[in-house]
Motif scaffolding. Structure first.
Motif, PDB file in Angstrom:
ATOM      1  N   MET A  22     -24.328  35.552  -2.653  1.00  0.00           N
ATOM      2  CA  MET A  22     -23.499  36.723  -2.926  1.00  0.00           C
ATOM      3  C   MET A  22     -23.617  37.159  -4.384  1.00  0.00           C
ATOM      4  O   MET A  22     -23.799  38.340  -4.682  1.00  0.00           O
ATOM      5  CB  MET A  22     -22.029  36.403  -2.626  1.00  0.00           C
ATOM      6  N   PRO A  70     -16.208  35.453   0.296  1.00  0.00           N
ATOM      7  CA  PRO A  70     -16.745  36.564   1.093  1.00  0.00           C
ATOM      8  C   PRO A  70     -15.631  37.484   1.582  1.00  0.00           C
ATOM      9  O   PRO A  70     -14.596  37.026   2.061  1.00  0.00           O
ATOM     10  CB  PRO A  70     -17.432  35.855   2.276  1.00  0.00           C
ATOM     11  N   TYR A 105     -22.980  39.592   1.375  1.00  0.00           N
ATOM     12  CA  TYR A 105     -22.757  38.222   1.825  1.00  0.00           C
ATOM     13  C   TYR A 105     -23.998  37.395   1.560  1.00  0.00           C
ATOM     14  O   TYR A 105     -25.117  37.915   1.556  1.00  0.00           O
ATOM     15  CB  TYR A 105     -22.419  38.201   3.327  1.00  0.00           C
TER      16      TYR A 105
END
Length: 510
Positions: free
Chosen positions: A70, A306, A327
């Protein structure tokens, strides 16, 4: 132990639970490269190449040849690069710059020196200035800092300046918010996929929203004020997988104290800490903020969770700015992975004088305390006060030591007086706190978390022993250099207030 450091297992089992861990879709593969990590991870997926003949949707950062975490994806997008790896140095475009009354004047001074007295900031709508640290004090220098912020915001026509003029009554200042990290979230400045920088080490709190958020110094902030860019080194990522049902006597503060105790205050130095797993998914946004808030106590560059439906729902009425979450790829490379079975964890504290001096709360039951402090960006949010009220309500007793309550923001203060506590028959936090003998909730600010001027509310001006929901317990942190601070969750802090000793909240939360 409730945790373990593990190496990713062979590909098939490693991706079997990718949905639970918040990974993006895993493409079909023809080649899997596995190498040995120099650290403790013995096997790690480095890259996964998709077959040439297969079709897949292009990534937001362009053509991707190697999986990215991420943090790597956010920085790639912000630097307009298709691919980044740990160690790369890139110029990133900043989405939000935050500063406050402690570091703002210095940052402004550097900006004016380097860009000119009459220079204009790069974007007046991307700068957020929040007085919050040394506010309710008669200290002239502290007050002057806010004056400098006000003058600058007027000169530059800064859109988001949360000013305070009447220090005798914070409610007379509709623009005043309180603690910057909580205010940033409440006012809609935290958005998935963005880059948020702030002149405060706990800016990492905003990583709870799936964005890259980190603290910077005054010099860097002065440069960002003029250009909207900053040179950053891409950090490697440590992955923390937390699974299991959260026991009713635990809060996110216990989780992060467990992690810091596990890896030490230097264990994540200039690393990203990514939090995934079913336990993390079950946390509300304020608890996720607590988790990310203290990654800097392990040396972390940033913490990140996330974004999911919980995130999106929180943001619904807070921002109209479009955002695009990212993500970690299933084939992303993590420096190390830690796994925790949260169902086996017990309430924790960090003993003086380090956040990694972890101990079970019940092991410290003979430690006599002088006071309890519930507040700060870590432990002064609405959910924190609801948790404390739950313990006081369950006990039906009065506190045995002075118990100071400092809401993080004006909104939290209002919630304390208006929101009914679940199971309390309509009672609010403020009513429960009054019945328990706590001090009246103070004006919203950072309060005594950073010590501050000597007239700061609840500052430790004598060598007291304090159980606190704050984030640091170094000598002198809350005032007196010989003070002793036990960091704890709001549950543990409230339980300790009721006994006058460090207390496991299970004594009251049956």
């Amino acid at each position: 132990m409730a945790s373990s450091l593990v190496s990713p297992s062979p590909t098939s089992s490693f991706i079997s639970n990718k949905k639970d861990l918040g990974f993006s879709a895993f493409p079909s593969t023809s080649q899997v490269a596995i190498r040995k990590c120099k650290k403790q991870v013995s096997k790690q997926i480095v890259s996964v190449m998709a077959p040439q003949q297969s079709e897949r949707k292009p990534a937001t950062t362009g053509s991707v040849k190697t999986g990215m975490t991420m943090t790597e994806k956010i920085l790639a997008r912000a630097s307009e690069k298709p691919q980044l790896s740990p160690g790369d140095n890139v110029w990133v475009n900043v989405d939000i710059l935050m500063t406050h009354d402690v570091c703002g004047p210095g940052s402004i001074g550097i900006f004016k020196k380097e860009f000119g007295e009459n220079a204009k900031v790069w974007d007046r709508e991307k700068i957020v200035i929040i007085p919050d640290h040394y506010i309710f004090t008669s200290d002239e220098r502290a007050n002057r800092n806010v004056d400098i912020l006000r003058d600058f915001c007027k000169e530059e026509n800064i859109k988001y300046f949360y000013d305070i003029k009447d220090l005798s009554n914070f409610k007379a200042n509709p623009d005043y918010k309180g603690v910057c990290h909580v205010a940033l979230a409440q006012e809609g400045h935290c958005r998935p996929g963005e880059v948020l920088l702030g002149t405060d080490s706990h800016t990492c709190t905003a990583g709870a929203f799936g964005q890259f958020a980190t603290g910077i110094g005054n010099t860097d902030a002065g440069f960002v004020l003029g250009t909207g860019k900053l040179l950053l080194k891409v950090p490697p990522t440590l992955r923390f997988v937390m699974d299991g049902e959260m026991p009713h006597y635990l809060l996110a503060k216990d989780l992060i104290l467990q992690i810091i105790g596990e890896i030490s205050v230097a264990g994540a130095t200039y690393k990203s800490m990514e939090f995934v797993g079913t336990t993390v998914e079950s946390l509300n946004m304020e608890e996720r903020m607590t988790l990310c808030n203290m990654v800097v106590e392990a040396g972390g560059k940033n913490g990140v969770v996330p974004a999911d439906s919980t995130t999106f729902k929180y943001l619904e009425d807070k921002t109209s700015v479009p955002y695009e979450p990212v993500y970690s790829d299933a084939q992303a490379s993590f420096l190390s992975e830690y796994r925790f079975d949260i169902s086996k964890l017990e309430p924790l504290v960090a003993k003086p004088h380090s956040p990694d001096n972890r101990a079970l709360a019940r092991e410290c039951k003979d430690v006599k305390i002088d006071r309890v402090y519930i507040g700060s960006c870590t432990g002064g949010k609405t959910e924190d006060f609801l948790a404390a009220a739950k313990v006081f309500l369950a006990s039906g007793k009065k506190v045995k030591v002075p118990t100071f309550l400092v809401p993080a923001t004006q909104k939290v203060w209002l919630d304390i007086y208006t929101l009914p506590v679940p199971g309390a028959g309509g009672k609010t936090c403020s009513q429960i706190f009054e019945e328990a003998g706590c001090d009246t909730p103070a004006s919203p600010s950072c309060g005594a978390c950073l010590g501050g001027p000597k007239d700061t509310y609840a500052r430790m001006n004598e060598p007291k022993v304090c159980v606190s929901t704050t984030n640091r317990n170094f000598p002198g942190r809350m005032g007196h250099k010989e003070g002793q601070i036990y960091l704890a969750s709001p549950y543990t802090a409230a339980a300790s207030a009721l006994t006058g000793y460090v207390t496991d909240p299970r004594e009251f939360l049956l």
